[in-house]
Scaffold this active site. Structure first.
Site, PDB file in Angstrom:
ATOM      1  N   LYS A 206     -13.735 -13.519  35.552  1.00 34.07           N
ATOM      2  CA  LYS A 206     -14.310 -14.666  36.531  1.00 34.07           C
ATOM      3  C   LYS A 206     -15.775 -14.598  36.546  1.00 34.07           C
ATOM      4  CE  LYS A 206     -13.632 -16.165  41.174  1.00 34.07           C
ATOM      5  NZ  LYS A 206     -13.293 -16.097  42.355  1.00 34.07           N
ATOM      6  N   GLU A 212     -15.761  -2.852  32.728  1.00 28.14           N
ATOM      7  CA  GLU A 212     -14.584  -2.618  31.941  1.00 28.14           C
ATOM      8  C   GLU A 212     -14.516  -3.860  31.054  1.00 28.14           C
ATOM      9  OE1 GLU A 212     -14.359  -2.474  35.256  1.00 28.14           O
ATOM     10  OE2 GLU A 212     -13.182  -0.627  35.980  1.00 28.14           O
ATOM     11  N   GLY A 267      -9.395 -14.148  41.732  1.00 28.54           N
ATOM     12  CA  GLY A 267      -8.723 -13.644  40.596  1.00 28.54           C
ATOM     13  C   GLY A 267      -7.446 -13.444  40.417  1.00 28.54           C
ATOM     14  N   ARG A 268      -6.864 -12.799  41.640  1.00 28.34           N
ATOM     15  CA  ARG A 268      -5.445 -12.413  41.415  1.00 28.34           C
ATOM     16  C   ARG A 268      -4.563 -13.860  41.799  1.00 28.34           C
ATOM     17  NH1 ARG A 268      -8.667 -10.771  45.703  1.00 28.34           N
ATOM     18  NH2 ARG A 268      -8.120 -11.210  47.782  1.00 28.34           N
ATOM     19  N   GLU A 353      -4.611  -6.193  47.214  1.00 30.69           N
ATOM     20  CA  GLU A 353      -5.953  -6.599  47.345  1.00 30.69           C
ATOM     21  C   GLU A 353      -6.312  -7.811  48.491  1.00 30.69           C
ATOM     22  OE1 GLU A 353      -8.211  -8.445  43.661  1.00 30.69           O
ATOM     23  OE2 GLU A 353      -8.880  -6.351  43.483  1.00 30.69           O
ATOM     24  N   HIS A 384      18.065   5.228  38.479  1.00 32.54           N
ATOM     25  CA  HIS A 384      18.300   6.563  37.892  1.00 32.54           C
ATOM     26  C   HIS A 384      16.814   7.424  38.259  1.00 32.54           C
ATOM     27  CE1 HIS A 384      22.154   5.874  36.191  1.00 32.54           C
ATOM     28  NE2 HIS A 384      21.732   4.538  35.890  1.00 32.54           N
ATOM     29  N   LYS A 513     -17.476   0.825  42.455  1.00 35.85           N
ATOM     30  CA  LYS A 513     -18.006   0.324  41.027  1.00 35.85           C
ATOM     31  C   LYS A 513     -19.612   0.706  41.014  1.00 35.85           C
ATOM     32  CE  LYS A 513     -15.434  -4.229  40.984  1.00 35.85           C
ATOM     33  NZ  LYS A 513     -15.608  -5.574  41.049  1.00 35.85           N
TER      34      LYS A 513
HETATM   35  O1  F6P Z   1     -12.675  -5.233  41.252  1.00 37.99           O
HETATM   36  C1  F6P Z   1     -11.781  -5.929  41.638  1.00 37.99           C
HETATM   37  C2  F6P Z   1     -11.774  -7.700  40.906  1.00 37.99           C
HETATM   38  O2  F6P Z   1     -13.045  -8.167  41.502  1.00 37.99           O
HETATM   39  C3  F6P Z   1     -10.440  -8.122  41.065  1.00 37.99           C
HETATM   40  O3  F6P Z   1     -10.463  -9.107  42.436  1.00 37.99           O
HETATM   41  C4  F6P Z   1     -10.606  -9.366  39.997  1.00 37.99           C
HETATM   42  O4  F6P Z   1      -9.407  -9.813  39.618  1.00 37.99           O
HETATM   43  C5  F6P Z   1     -11.213  -8.113  38.796  1.00 37.99           C
HETATM   44  O5  F6P Z   1     -11.946  -7.460  39.491  1.00 37.99           O
HETATM   45  C6  F6P Z   1     -11.830  -8.654  37.748  1.00 37.99           C
HETATM   46  O6  F6P Z   1     -12.793  -9.479  37.832  1.00 37.99           O
HETATM   47  P1  F6P Z   1     -13.347 -10.453  37.000  1.00 37.99           P
HETATM   48  O7  F6P Z   1     -12.366 -11.408  36.554  1.00 37.99           O
HETATM   49  O8  F6P Z   1     -14.630 -11.228  37.489  1.00 37.99           O
HETATM   50  O9  F6P Z   1     -13.980  -9.760  35.585  1.00 37.99           O
END
Ligand code: F6P
Length: 550
Positions: A206, A212, A267-268, A353, A384, A513
């Site tokens: 987003k 990452e 995002g979620r 979240e 199990h 972060k």
């Molecule tokens: O760190 C949490 C977050 O901001 C989530 O809310 C989001 O889905 C995820 O990181 C990834 O964010 P982006 O889509 O901006 O890379």
């Protein structure tokens, strides 16, 4: 904002809980066997049996009164109308607009929301169609056979969960993989056996600023360019999904190959829009639109059904009931479908979240426990592993059981063709047995009557009185998956409304972060680790450096 726990509706529920707490589900069913038929709701393809809850018609009436006190009706209308209910970020919350029918107009803050949503969906469908038909090829002219989605959180869990759920609908010979973790083991493992000439990367973020994702995307670019020997290959093998065109361009992806969305999609809550591009490539635009129709069916139900017959409202209110009146800490989600293996992980972000907050929307501390801890595994594997605690442990763990009437497996493999119970029937029998055992248990008398030695009887007692919802669905399809996800999105909203919190921000993830970026140089430099924020962390930095020979 008024304190909901000071309301007469909250007190009435507290009194009611005190009266109900000592009653067993066995008694509730003995007093009122009709509850099995009455305490059910249908919403589109979803059927909910909530009769195995520690609740009566009075409980439902009191919980609905609480929802009305919290202004749930007005909040639902405000969300669908695009009011800025995400107050801490001053944003509308319009994931429901991602599945608006083409016939419905919606303009918010001067934006033609409906028009923009359909323009992106059309662009996605066009691109997905070209990849699926082999018209979009890689740099060397070969067709694409693997899509690698690089993203994390909402830009990973949604499409990864949905792809796994719907992989039987992937009908174009294109499979998906999902890279999320910054641990190099993730990308190295996922790329190891891939043919770069036939691999398409979807970089999904987003913000397009997530460490990452950008780190993995750079690694993927190096992998591709090394193997194809040309920088120009990137434009045929990388597309982006983002709200930030500038950063996409900076990264080196042509914005003509970018699929957008907007800050009013969390995002979620985003895989039913552009973040679902990898899924759409696998299952096709038509199946993707069927999934949107499933979301929409539950949106409409949520918007229009009376609260006492409204599935997300009832399930959300029951979540509040156990969290705040019974002191439950967690909710298990137990899909009886191997295809939904990632559903609990997806729900963890969606719910935790969203509702893991300790201040209300007005900035004041919350007045009640918030944020159920969601967890789970597909049945029967969980049986199990951890069901022992569900049955005989000391904690109350309400659980959602999700089952499907129709299997995927070929009848011959399933065993049903032989005439007896097939594998899928056995799966369903397990679901039903578990919810029944959890609710009704087995008494000491019943166990003793079977000839069990007296000393062993207490170990075998099954206390029962453990609440469950059973959601029964005809079949796992794109449409029913959309409905299931929308159900939980709205459950989150109902709970967040009662707790008075902003379910659409996530400030709690930011500090870690920033600190990670501050700490990274201390791990690699030859200088003494002065950046460590505290003595324990400084000692761990030293230890890490020693272990790495630095
Ligand atoms: O760190 C949490 C977050 O901001 C989530 O809310 C989001 O889905 C995820 O990181 C990834 O964010 P982006 O889509 O901006 O890379």
């Amino acid at each position: 904002m008024a304190d909901i726990t000071e309301s007469p509706e909250w007190s009435a529920l507290a009194d009611h809980q005190a009266a109900l707490a000592g009653r067993h589900l066995r008694e509730l069913f003995a007093d009122d066997p009709g509850r099995a038929d009455r305490m059910t709701v249908t919403a589109g393809d979803l059927y909910l049996d909530y009769s195995k809850h520690r609740a009566t018609a009075d409980t439902v009436r009191l919980l609905v009164a609480l929802a009305e006190r919290a202004g749930l009706r007005g909040r639902i209308d405000a969300m669908f109308a695009g009011e800025h209910i995400n107050v801490s970020e001053d944003r509308a919350v319009l994931h429901t607009a991602l599945r608006l029918p083409p016939s419905e107009a919606l303009a918010v803050d001067g934006q033609d929301v409906a028009g923009d949503v359909h323009a992106v969906l059309d662009k996605m469908a066009d691109f997905a169609g070209r990849v699926r038909a082999g018209e979009w090829t890689g740099y060397t002219g070969k067709t694409i056979t693997t899509v690698v989605n690089i993203g994390i959180g909402g830009s990973d869990l949604g499409p990864a969960m949905a792809y796994e759920a719907l992989r039987d609908y992937a009908d174009a010979g294109i499979s998906c993989r999902f890279v999320s973790n910054i641990d190099p083991a993730d990308i190295v493992g996922k790329l190891a056996d891939l043919d770069p000439e036939r691999t398409l990367f979807v970089v999904a973020s987003k913000t397009f600023g997530t460490l990452e994702t950008l780190t993995n995307a750079k690694a993927a670019r190096r992998w591709l360019v090394d193997r194809l020997g040309a920088d120009e290959a990137v434009s045929r093998h990388f597309v982006a999904v983002s709200t930030n065109a500038e950063r996409v361009a900076d990264f080196g992806i042509d914005t003509a190959n970018m699929f957008g969305f907007w800050d009013w999609v969390g995002g979620r809550y985003s895989f039913d829009g552009a973040i679902g591009l990898s899924l759409m490539i696998a299952i096709g635009g038509e199946a993707f639109r069927e999934m949107l129709a499933g979301f929409r069916e539950i949106d409409e139900h949520f918007r229009s059904a009376p609260f006492e017959a409204n599935m997300p409202v009832l399930m959300g209110l029951l979540g509040v009931w156990y969290t705040d009146f019974f002191g439950a800490q967690t909710r298990a989600v137990l899909p009886y479908s191997q295809r939904l293996a990632r559903f609990p992980a997806y729900l963890q972000q969606l719910t935790m979240e969203s509702n893991g907050k300790s201040v209300r929307a007005d900035g004041a501390p919350v007045v009640a426990q918030t944020g159920e801890i969601f967890w789970g595994e597909p049945g029967t594997n969980g049986q199990h592993a951890f069901y022992q605690l569900l049955h005989q442990g000391t904690r109350l763990v309400p659980a959602d059981f999700i089952g499907f009437a129709e299997p995927f497996a070929e009848p011959a493999l399933d065993g049903a063709a032989d005439g007896g119970a097939g594998m899928h029937d056995l799966l369903t029998a397990n679901l039903l047995a578990q919810t029944s055992a959890l609710a009704f248990g087995k008494t000491a008398e019943e166990i003793a009557a079977e000839g069990t030695p007296a000393a062993v009887v207490p170990h075998k007692v099954m206390p029962g009185n453990r609440p469950t919802s059973t959601i029964l669905v005809p079949k796992l399809t794109p449409k029913t998956l959309g409905s299931l996800v929308a159900l939980y999105e709205h459950i989150v909203f109902v709970e967040g409304t009662i707790w008075g919190i902003d379910s659409f921000d996530q400030w709690g993830v930011e500090l870690g972060k920033v600190m990670a970026m501050d700490l990274a140089p201390a791990l690699t430099s030859a200088e003494p680790p002065s950046q460590a924020p505290d003595p324990s962390t400084a000692a761990l930095v030293r230890r890490y450096r020693e272990l790495r020979g630095r």
